[in-house]
Design a protein around this motif. Structure first.
Motif, short mmCIF file in Angstrom:
data_model
loop_
_atom_site.label_atom_id
_atom_site.label_comp_id
_atom_site.label_asym_id
_atom_site.label_seq_id
_atom_site.Cartn_x
_atom_site.Cartn_y
_atom_site.Cartn_z
N PRO A 92 38.38 24.47 42.21
CA PRO A 92 38.43 24.49 43.68
C PRO A 92 37.03 24.51 44.30
O PRO A 92 36.26 25.42 44.06
N VAL A 93 36.73 23.49 45.09
CA VAL A 93 35.48 23.40 45.82
C VAL A 93 35.76 22.76 47.18
O VAL A 93 36.78 22.10 47.38
N GLY A 94 34.85 22.94 48.11
CA GLY A 94 34.99 22.33 49.41
C GLY A 94 35.99 23.04 50.30
O GLY A 94 36.47 24.14 49.99
N GLU A 95 36.33 22.39 51.43
CA GLU A 95 37.30 22.96 52.34
C GLU A 95 38.67 22.99 51.68
O GLU A 95 39.03 22.06 50.95
N PRO A 96 39.48 24.03 51.92
CA PRO A 96 40.80 24.11 51.30
C PRO A 96 41.68 22.95 51.73
O PRO A 96 41.66 22.53 52.89
N ALA A 97 42.45 22.42 50.78
CA ALA A 97 43.43 21.39 51.10
C ALA A 97 44.64 22.03 51.76
O ALA A 97 44.86 23.25 51.63
N PRO A 98 45.45 21.26 52.51
CA PRO A 98 46.67 21.82 53.09
C PRO A 98 47.51 22.49 52.01
O PRO A 98 47.69 21.93 50.92
N PRO A 99 48.04 23.70 52.27
CA PRO A 99 48.66 24.47 51.19
C PRO A 99 50.04 23.99 50.77
O PRO A 99 50.48 24.31 49.67
N GLY A 100 50.75 23.23 51.62
CA GLY A 100 52.11 22.84 51.26
C GLY A 100 53.07 24.01 51.39
O GLY A 100 52.88 24.90 52.23
N ALA A 101 54.09 24.04 50.55
CA ALA A 101 55.10 25.10 50.61
C ALA A 101 54.46 26.45 50.30
O ALA A 101 53.55 26.55 49.48
N PRO A 102 54.93 27.52 50.97
CA PRO A 102 54.37 28.85 50.70
C PRO A 102 54.55 29.26 49.24
O PRO A 102 55.58 28.96 48.62
N ARG A 103 53.55 29.91 48.69
CA ARG A 103 53.59 30.41 47.31
C ARG A 103 53.22 31.88 47.31
O ARG A 103 52.43 32.34 48.14
N ASP A 104 53.76 32.61 46.37
CA ASP A 104 53.35 34.00 46.21
C ASP A 104 51.90 34.03 45.73
O ASP A 104 51.49 33.19 44.91
N PRO A 105 51.09 34.97 46.21
CA PRO A 105 49.70 35.04 45.76
C PRO A 105 49.63 35.33 44.26
O PRO A 105 50.46 36.05 43.71
N THR A 106 48.64 34.73 43.62
CA THR A 106 48.45 34.88 42.17
C THR A 106 47.10 35.54 41.91
O THR A 106 46.10 35.18 42.53
N GLY A 107 47.07 36.49 41.00
CA GLY A 107 45.82 37.15 40.64
C GLY A 107 44.96 36.27 39.76
O GLY A 107 45.38 35.21 39.27
N PHE A 108 43.74 36.72 39.55
CA PHE A 108 42.77 35.94 38.78
C PHE A 108 41.82 36.91 38.10
O PHE A 108 41.16 37.70 38.77
N VAL A 109 41.76 36.87 36.77
CA VAL A 109 40.88 37.76 36.01
C VAL A 109 39.99 36.92 35.11
O VAL A 109 40.48 36.13 34.29
N PHE A 110 38.68 37.07 35.28
CA PHE A 110 37.71 36.34 34.48
C PHE A 110 36.60 37.30 34.08
O PHE A 110 36.03 38.00 34.92
N LEU A 111 36.30 37.36 32.78
CA LEU A 111 35.20 38.16 32.24
C LEU A 111 34.34 37.24 31.38
O LEU A 111 34.87 36.43 30.60
N TRP A 112 33.03 37.39 31.49
CA TRP A 112 32.10 36.47 30.80
C TRP A 112 30.85 37.25 30.46
O TRP A 112 30.21 37.83 31.34
N ALA A 113 30.52 37.34 29.16
CA ALA A 113 29.47 38.28 28.72
C ALA A 113 28.49 37.64 27.75
O ALA A 113 28.64 37.74 26.53
N PRO A 114 27.45 36.96 28.26
CA PRO A 114 26.36 36.50 27.40
C PRO A 114 25.32 37.61 27.22
O PRO A 114 24.77 38.12 28.20
N LEU A 115 25.04 37.98 25.96
CA LEU A 115 24.18 39.14 25.68
C LEU A 115 23.06 38.76 24.71
O LEU A 115 23.29 38.11 23.69
#
Length: 405
Positions: free
Chosen positions: A214-237
Motif C-alpha cells: 500500500p502506497v499513495g492515496e487510499p483507493a476507494p474501499p468498496g464494501a465495508p470490511r471488519d478491521p484487520t490487525g497487523f503484526v510485523f517484527l524485524w531484527a537485524p543484529l
C-alpha cells in the motif's frame, strides 16, 4: 483519424501512434520510452524497463537504510522509492540527536529514467553494485543535509519471497527483499551543527525491496470490511564476527504468516566479502520470542529471541531498548509525507519532535525501530527491533485494536 476524417489531438506522452497496414484504418500503439537500463540484459517482460509488469497502483521499488552508534548518541533512517504506476518518487531522511528526531522529506514527479535516484537535493549513487553506495542531501531550506557512504560488512542476502493477502494482514503485499549489514562514514548537518559519522562506531542495515504494497492515496474501499490487525517484527543484529537477522509476520493468535531467519558471516575488510556465500549463510530452523512492553504503550523495552538452529543449540538473545526511532520520520504512516503521495513537481518539507513528548498510542507512532543492546552469553552486540503491532495479538497480551500494555 476519427470517422469524420479528423486527426484527433494526442498528448505528447511517449506513445507512438501509427497506422497498422494489416487492418483498415485502425491505429497501432507502442510504448517507446527507452532509458539507459534498456541497453543491458535485464528485461523480464517484452516491454522497456520503465513499463511495470503489473498495473497495480501500489507497485513500488525502494531503498531503506538505518545507521546508529552502540550508545544511542546517533540514530538515523533513510528511505527512497519509485512508484511507477503513481508517477511519484519520494524520500525521507530522519536523525535522532540530543533527544530530538529531525526529519527531511522530499517528493517529485517520477523521472523517466530509473537510473535517476534524485529528489531535489537528495540523491543515491551506486558506487559498486551490492557493495558500496553514497547518499547525499545537498544544502537546502530545511537545514538538514548529509553526505554518507555505505561500507558493507556482510554479503547481500535475500529473504524469502513475501506474499501476504488481504485475508492475512488486511491488504495485499508481494515483494522481494534483500538485506546487507555494514557501517557508515561521512557527515550529517542539522542547522549549524555538524555530526561526524565514524565508520568505526556507526553500524547499519541496508534493505532493498520491490513489489506491491500500500502506497499513495487510499483507493476507494468498496464494501465495508471488519478491521484487520497487523503484526510485523524485524531484527537485524550486529555481532563481532557475524550478524543475525529475523523477520516475521503473525496473526492475532501468534501464528506465522511469513518468517525469515539467518546467521550471516561478517568481515572487518569489505574487500574480503565474497559476491555470494550461500553455503556459509545459516538458515534458522525457527524463532521464538518473549517480549515485554512499556506500560501504556505497544513499544518493546526488553525481551528475548530464541533462534532455533538445525545442528546446534538454540542461540538465545536478550534485548534491552536504548532509544526509539519513529518510522513516520521517513514516511511510514506520516500524516503528510506518507509514501507515494503526490505533492507537486518538487516538494520539500521538514518536521521534528522530542522523543519524550510523543503520543505513544497515536496510530502514526506505532511503527518504530527500537535500538537494542543485545547479549548472547558472553557476546554483546547492537541492532534494532522494528515493530508494528496493530490489533489483537495474543503473544503481547493485546485484545483490542489499540489497547496499550
Amino acid at each position: 483519424m476519427n470517422r469524420d476524417g479528423i486527426q484527433p489531438h494526442l498528448p505528447q506522452t511517449g506513445w507512438e501512434i501509427a497506422p497498422c497496414p494489416h487492418i483498415h484504418n485502425p491505429f497501432k500503439v507502442s510504448f517507446t520510452m527507452l532509458t539507459s537500463f534498456d541497453d543491458y540484459f535485464i528485461h523480464q517482460t517484452p516491454h522497456p524497463v520503465t513499463t511495470p509488469s503489473t498495473s497495480d497502483r501500489h507497485a513500488y521499488d525502494r531503498y531503506w537504510f538505518n545507521g546508529y552508534t552502540n550508545d544511542g548518541s546517533l540514530f538515523f533512517g533513510i528511505g527512497a522509492a519509485r512508484y511507477p504506476n503513481l508517477g511519484v518518487q519520494d524520500c525521507g531522511f530522519s536523525v535522532v540527536h540530543d533527544g530530538v528526531q529531525h526529519c527531511f522529506h522530499a517528493s517529485r514527479r517520477m523521472p523517466v529514467d530509473p537510473a535517476d535516484m534524485s529528489i531535489g537535493p537528495f540523491s543515491i549513487e551506486v558506487l559498486e553494485p551490492l557493495k558500496s553506495l553514497r547518499v547525499v542531501i545537498d544544502d537546502n531550506e530545511t537545514g538538514i543535509s548529509a553526505d554518507l557512504t555505505w561500507i558493507p560488512r556482510t554479503t547481500s542476502f535475500a529473504e524469502d519471497h513475501q506474499l501476504l493477502t488481504r485475508e492475512m494482514i488486511g491488504f495485499h503485499m508481494e515483494a522481494t527483499r534483500f538485506n546487507q549489514f555494514g557501517h557508515w562514514k561521512g557527515t550529517i548537518n542539522i542547522g549549524s551543527e555538524s555530526i561526524t559519522v565514524n565508520p568505526n562506531h556507526v553500524y547499519g542495515t541496508k534493505d532493498r525491496s520491490w513489489g506491491v504494497r500500500p502506497v499513495g492515496e487510499p483507493a476507494p474501499p468498496g464494501a465495508p470490511r471488519d478491521p484487520t490487525g497487523f503484526v510485523f517484527l524485524w531484527a537485524p543484529l550486529h555481532w563481532d564476527d557475524h550478524t543475525t537477522h529475523v523477520g516475521l509476520f503473525e496473526n492475532p493468535k501468534g501464528h506465522r504468516w511469513h518468517w525469515d531467519g539467518f546467521i550471516v558471516p561478517a568481515y572487518d575488510d569489505a574487500t574480503d566479502i565474497p559476491k555470494s556465500e550461500e553455503e556459509s549463510i545459516e538458515r534458522l530452523l525457527s524463532v521464538k520470542h518473549d517480549l515485554h512492553f512499556a506500560a501504556g504503550t505497544r513499544r518493546v523495552t526488553r525481551g528475548q529471541l530464541s533462534l532455533e538452529r538445525v545442528d546446534s543449540e538454540p542461540l538465545v538473545i536478550e534485548l534491552e531498548e536504548i532509544l526509539t526511532f519513529r518510522m513516520k520520520g521517513i514516511g511510514y504512516g506520516h500524516p503528510v509525507w506518507r509514501h507515494g503521495r503526490w505533492h507537486d513537481e518538487l516538494a520539500i518539507g521538514t518536521s521534528s519532535w522530542r522523543l519524550d513528548e510523543i503520543d505513544e498510542m497515536a496510530l502514526e507512532n506505532l511503527h518504530v525501530q527500537g535500538l537494542m543492546k543485545v547479549t548472547s552469553g558472553d557476546n554483546e552486540g547492537i541492532g534494532v527491533l522494528e515493530q508494528i503491532i496493530v490489533g489483537p495479538w495474543a503473544p503481547g497480551g493485546f485484545t483490542q485494536m489499540l489497547d496499550p500494555a
